[in-house]
Design an enzyme around this catalytic site. Sequence first.
Site, short mmCIF file in Angstrom:
data_model
loop_
_atom_site.label_atom_id
_atom_site.label_comp_id
_atom_site.label_asym_id
_atom_site.label_seq_id
_atom_site.Cartn_x
_atom_site.Cartn_y
_atom_site.Cartn_z
N SER B 141 0.80 -0.92 0.51
CA SER B 141 -0.09 0.31 -0.04
C SER B 141 0.43 1.59 -0.16
O SER B 141 1.74 1.35 -0.72
CB SER B 141 -1.14 -0.23 0.91
OG SER B 141 -1.86 0.68 0.97
N ARG B 211 -11.62 7.56 7.93
CA ARG B 211 -11.47 6.19 8.29
C ARG B 211 -12.46 5.02 8.68
O ARG B 211 -12.66 4.12 7.68
CB ARG B 211 -10.91 5.74 10.41
CG ARG B 211 -10.40 3.80 10.01
CD ARG B 211 -9.51 4.09 9.69
NE ARG B 211 -8.62 2.82 9.93
CZ ARG B 211 -7.61 2.84 9.82
NH1 ARG B 211 -6.47 3.06 9.12
NH2 ARG B 211 -6.84 1.22 10.76
N ASP B 309 -8.82 -6.40 -4.71
CA ASP B 309 -8.79 -4.80 -4.18
C ASP B 309 -9.15 -3.88 -4.46
O ASP B 309 -9.46 -3.42 -5.95
CB ASP B 309 -7.63 -4.62 -4.22
CG ASP B 309 -6.68 -3.61 -3.06
OD1 ASP B 309 -7.60 -2.80 -3.25
OD2 ASP B 309 -5.61 -3.92 -3.18
N HIS B 339 -7.61 -5.23 -0.37
CA HIS B 339 -6.68 -4.95 0.03
C HIS B 339 -6.20 -5.04 1.39
O HIS B 339 -4.58 -5.74 0.90
CB HIS B 339 -6.95 -3.13 -0.03
CG HIS B 339 -5.99 -2.28 0.19
ND1 HIS B 339 -4.93 -2.34 -0.60
CD2 HIS B 339 -4.94 -1.63 1.42
CE1 HIS B 339 -3.77 -1.38 -1.17
NE2 HIS B 339 -4.22 -1.21 0.45
N ASP B 340 -6.49 -5.68 2.25
CA ASP B 340 -6.04 -5.56 3.56
C ASP B 340 -5.52 -7.28 3.58
O ASP B 340 -4.44 -7.37 3.78
CB ASP B 340 -6.82 -5.27 4.81
CG ASP B 340 -6.85 -4.14 5.51
OD1 ASP B 340 -5.76 -3.33 4.67
OD2 ASP B 340 -7.71 -3.79 6.21
#
Lengths: 378, 378
Positions: B141, B211, B309, B339-340
């Site tokens: 990332s 967030r 992602d 993504h994570d």
Amino acid sequence: MLAAEGELATVAIGDVHTEAGAVIEDAHIAYRRWGVPRGDLAGKNNILLIEHALTGDSDAADWWCEAIGPGKALDTDEWCVICTNALGSCYGSTGPASEHPDGGVWGSRFPAINMRDMVHAEHAFLEALGIGRVHAIIGGSMGGARTLEWTLLYPETVDYALVLAVSARASAWQIGIQTAQITSITQDPDWHGGDYHGTGSAPNAGLAAARRIAHLTYRGELEIDERFGTAAQSGENPLGQFRADGERFAVQSYLEHQGKKLTERFDAASYVTLTEALNRHDVGRDRGGLNKALASSTVPTMIVGVDTDILYPYHQQEHLSRNLGNLLAMAKLSSPVGHDAFLVEARQMDRILRNFISLTHETPSAREVAAERGAYDI
Amino acid sequence: MLAAEGELATVAIGDVHTEAGAVIEDAHIAYRRWGVPRGDLAGKNNILLIEHALTGDSDAADWWCEAIGPGKALDTDEWCVICTNALGSCYGSTGPASEHPDGGVWGSRFPAINMRDMVHAEHAFLEALGIGRVHAIIGGSMGGARTLEWTLLYPETVDYALVLAVSARASAWQIGIQTAQITSITQDPDWHGGDYHGTGSAPNAGLAAARRIAHLTYRGELEIDERFGTAAQSGENPLGQFRADGERFAVQSYLEHQGKKLTERFDAASYVTLTEALNRHDVGRDRGGLNKALASSTVPTMIVGVDTDILYPYHQQEHLSRNLGNLLAMAKLSSPVGHDAFLVEARQMDRILRNFISLTHETPSAREVAAERGAYDI
């Protein structure tokens, strides 16, 4: 008795009792109509009901101008096209910005609604017009969610259905991103608990921020990137020594423009109401779950998805197709545009709509199948 | 001279001159170290530099505990693993919440930075430690973006690189969604133009909202839906007569928890600084464009992406692979997590990291290839 062609008209539908137990007294549904109704208004006829998306209105011949009109796929020389404005919206139907029967504006008194409440209101609207049945209901996105609910709540009213770019229920991701938008509005200091109407201000900063987020879910990332990439907005420098609000990338300027445009035409409380209604979308609720509900559907239904849809990914339309009790057909829009492709990809939509209309001529409706079995008159 | 194993230490690197022309005086870089350095610190050695993601810190043995440690893929019995805290962050390196050399906190005086500025700072950090070269740099990332810039800014310092879940530049969609997060913070009344430090309050509502949006881009929609679907938060009813903030779907509660957790550990101004740095990520800038810049890369680089992602879609890693001048290998994480996945899918990452390490043993570095050609000493 019907509104003049293309003219906005409003029909009183009495009280709407929501599924959650609230009452919207003395509700009205606004609509427009194109083409002449033919056939039996209580039976086989030429009426097509169009269901608009979240911030749409009843002027379908405008926002879907490539699809609706003389000689178009939804040919108004042949079909009578009716498009309602959704309950809770702000284009003539009763919503939070409408006058309350007891005076003032509904504001925070307007209850939470869901897709079913909106469909019940539309059903009452058709009844008020003396229309007992329609040839087809067609809708995309929030309009697709209402179309799905139509086929489950009033299958005897709908001969065929076309459902575009939607899912059988809100996904957790959708609830998450939609709630982010709602919060953006309700945390705007001008929200005033939903009672900002008449204060001279409105939570437009929050609404614009919500729209900017929403717009990124309506458009494919490939399309947005092809258009803007990392380009700077003309005359601005987004790469300066300090970050500054007025020094933007082109895509920021574009999104700000989208947000501002919406505040000039849409009510923030309606946006909250309809977005919350999308959060509550779930055809499986109180019907034994999603797949049982879909399997029980008898209305021949065509499902269409977009290959690059971020908001309602294509696997959600595949899920509908796999589980619907009476699948008429399935089609995929192939486009970099994402969710909005059903509004934007005119050529592909033309083929899909013409195919849908032709399939409705070739395929017996649920009512015709039942009649063959002697179940009821056609 | 190096920090004690696993202990946070800080290194003064002097002034950082940003690409945009600002100066960060008397900057510091915080880091942690595991394992013992072996070999020539200015040449062939066993140092692996780890680059963390947006809100990460130097404690890589914590946030990547399955990957780093004795016997793990990045075996600290064999390798000396160093992880810096990024310039602009809030875990020991100089950022907006750090003390300014002239007194007070940097706050709004902290300039905008980009990936290159961060890499220059890290290069100065290595120099300060007497490290002239590392075996490999590994990052995902935002860490992947820095790793890519390392290979282009200081190819003579990096023998091999592993770049995970990132793109060659910010896409317009990323800039859009990242700017939505920045705006959420800067429009918080507690932002005070970036100078809220010491006021006793902080734009934590804005940071939490940022967030929540970000989290929806870090996680796959399938995974979030599998976990939460349309479930209500325990003891709450999100389907009541009126929408109410305290009556939530489970996914809302989850996202609110994620937002709140971040406000307890991260500085809002650092979040803005690093997010803006991601907006400015573009390896092609001033290098003749993206593909020319990638083609000029000589460092053998492995590229990894995640099939689900949303934030850095897999086609962006395919683009890197197609265009990089010296591709070591390509791998795909297959996961519903999105993504994570590079942080979460420990088993798959273990295979990828072991494969990467083994490829670095089998493949000559750019320096070794050049040495064979007699270009410079190895």
